[in-house]
Design an enzyme around this catalytic site. Structure first.
Site, mmCIF file in Angstrom:
data_model
loop_
_atom_site.group_PDB
_atom_site.id
_atom_site.type_symbol
_atom_site.label_atom_id
_atom_site.label_comp_id
_atom_site.label_asym_id
_atom_site.label_seq_id
_atom_site.Cartn_x
_atom_site.Cartn_y
_atom_site.Cartn_z
ATOM 1 N N HIS A 254 3.902 -12.986 19.386
ATOM 2 C CA HIS A 254 3.949 -14.415 19.694
ATOM 3 C C HIS A 254 3.062 -14.698 20.910
ATOM 4 O O HIS A 254 3.137 -13.979 21.912
ATOM 5 C CB HIS A 254 5.395 -14.834 19.992
ATOM 6 C CG HIS A 254 5.528 -16.302 20.254
ATOM 7 N ND1 HIS A 254 5.492 -17.233 19.242
ATOM 8 C CD2 HIS A 254 5.661 -16.996 21.411
ATOM 9 C CE1 HIS A 254 5.602 -18.442 19.762
ATOM 10 N NE2 HIS A 254 5.703 -18.335 21.073
ATOM 11 N N GLY B 85 17.111 -16.354 15.215
ATOM 12 C CA GLY B 85 16.537 -17.530 15.870
ATOM 13 C C GLY B 85 15.023 -17.579 15.745
ATOM 14 O O GLY B 85 14.395 -16.677 15.178
ATOM 15 N N ASN C 48 -4.898 -9.929 13.822
ATOM 16 C CA ASN C 48 -3.944 -8.910 14.293
ATOM 17 C C ASN C 48 -3.757 -7.812 13.248
ATOM 18 O O ASN C 48 -3.598 -6.644 13.598
ATOM 19 C CB ASN C 48 -2.601 -9.560 14.648
ATOM 20 C CG ASN C 48 -2.646 -10.227 16.001
ATOM 21 O OD1 ASN C 48 -2.638 -9.558 17.029
ATOM 22 N ND2 ASN C 48 -2.747 -11.543 16.015
#
Ligand code: GRF
Length: 206
Positions: free
Chosen positions: A109, A143, A15
């Site tokens: 993700h 989170g 990436n």
């Protein structure tokens, strides 16, 4: 004045390579530095080949994670970074780091969040038997993979597809979705909905 991007990696860095190939040196965007959580990561070679400054910030080299995170944050600030991109960075960053770069920190993700957060997302999706999966680029909050979504792209997942096939498709999508997200953020096309902080507005015509 260029829009300066810092990229955090842990391994292969495909990436990172997509960012170097598709956004670095274009539209006033510069990949200004690359940090790895691991020495010897292939992504460090990619940074070097592109002439981009790089460094290793391994937890083992610091008293604890907060100290590592602080050193990493200082290094990114020294590089005048506008946006930090987690591109296969396989470690948790602590609350102080996330607050320090809040709104300037994104992650890619390999699932359609909020499905399958955390590690081994592709395997989780295959084990669950989903028929659609995808890729998410999102802002990072405290989170694990819970921050507001910037871009998502889905693909069909026929019965019994091999994990390597799903990884290949996932990477193909990541390698266009992440550069697109960085370009959109750099050009001011991305904003937060004032009435709902979870909702990200993307104005492709901006
Ligand atoms: C990607 O699948 C990304 O979604 C996940 O880690 C992987 C990194 O791959 N967070 P690479 O190092 O960019 O090749």
């Amino acid at each position: 004045m260029a829009f300066r991007v810092g990229v955090l990696i842990s391994g292969e860095g495909s990436n990172l390579q997509a960012l170097l190939d598709q956004v670095h040196g274009r539209d006033g965007i510069e990949v200004a530095c690359v940090a790895s959580s691991r020495a010897g990561a292939r992504g460090l070679e990619r940074a070097e080949a592109a002439g981009v400054d790089s460094a290793v910030f391994a937890k083992a080299d610091h008293p604890d994670r907060d100290a590592r995170d602080a050193a990493l944050g200082n290094w990114l600030d020294d590089h005048g970074i506008d946006l930090v991109v987690l591109a296969g960075f396989m470690e948790i960053l602590g609350g102080p780091f996330i607050r320090r770069f809040e709104g300037r920190l994104i992650n890619v993700h390999p699932s359609l969040l909020p499905a399958f957060p955390g590690v081994r997302a592709i395997e989780q999706a295959l084990d669950y038997g989903v028929q659609v999966s995808g890729v998410t680029v999102h802002y990072v909050d405290a989170g694990v993979d819970t921050g507001p979504v910037v871009l998502q792209e889905a693909f069909e997942l026929p019965y019994a597809r091999a994990v390597e096939d799903v990884e290949r498709v996932t990477h193909e999508i990541e390698h266009r979705l992440l550069p697109r997200a960085v370009r959109l953020i750099a050009t001011g096309a991305v904003s937060r909905d004032p009435s709902n902080a979870r909702v990200v507005r993307v104005d492709e015509s901006a």
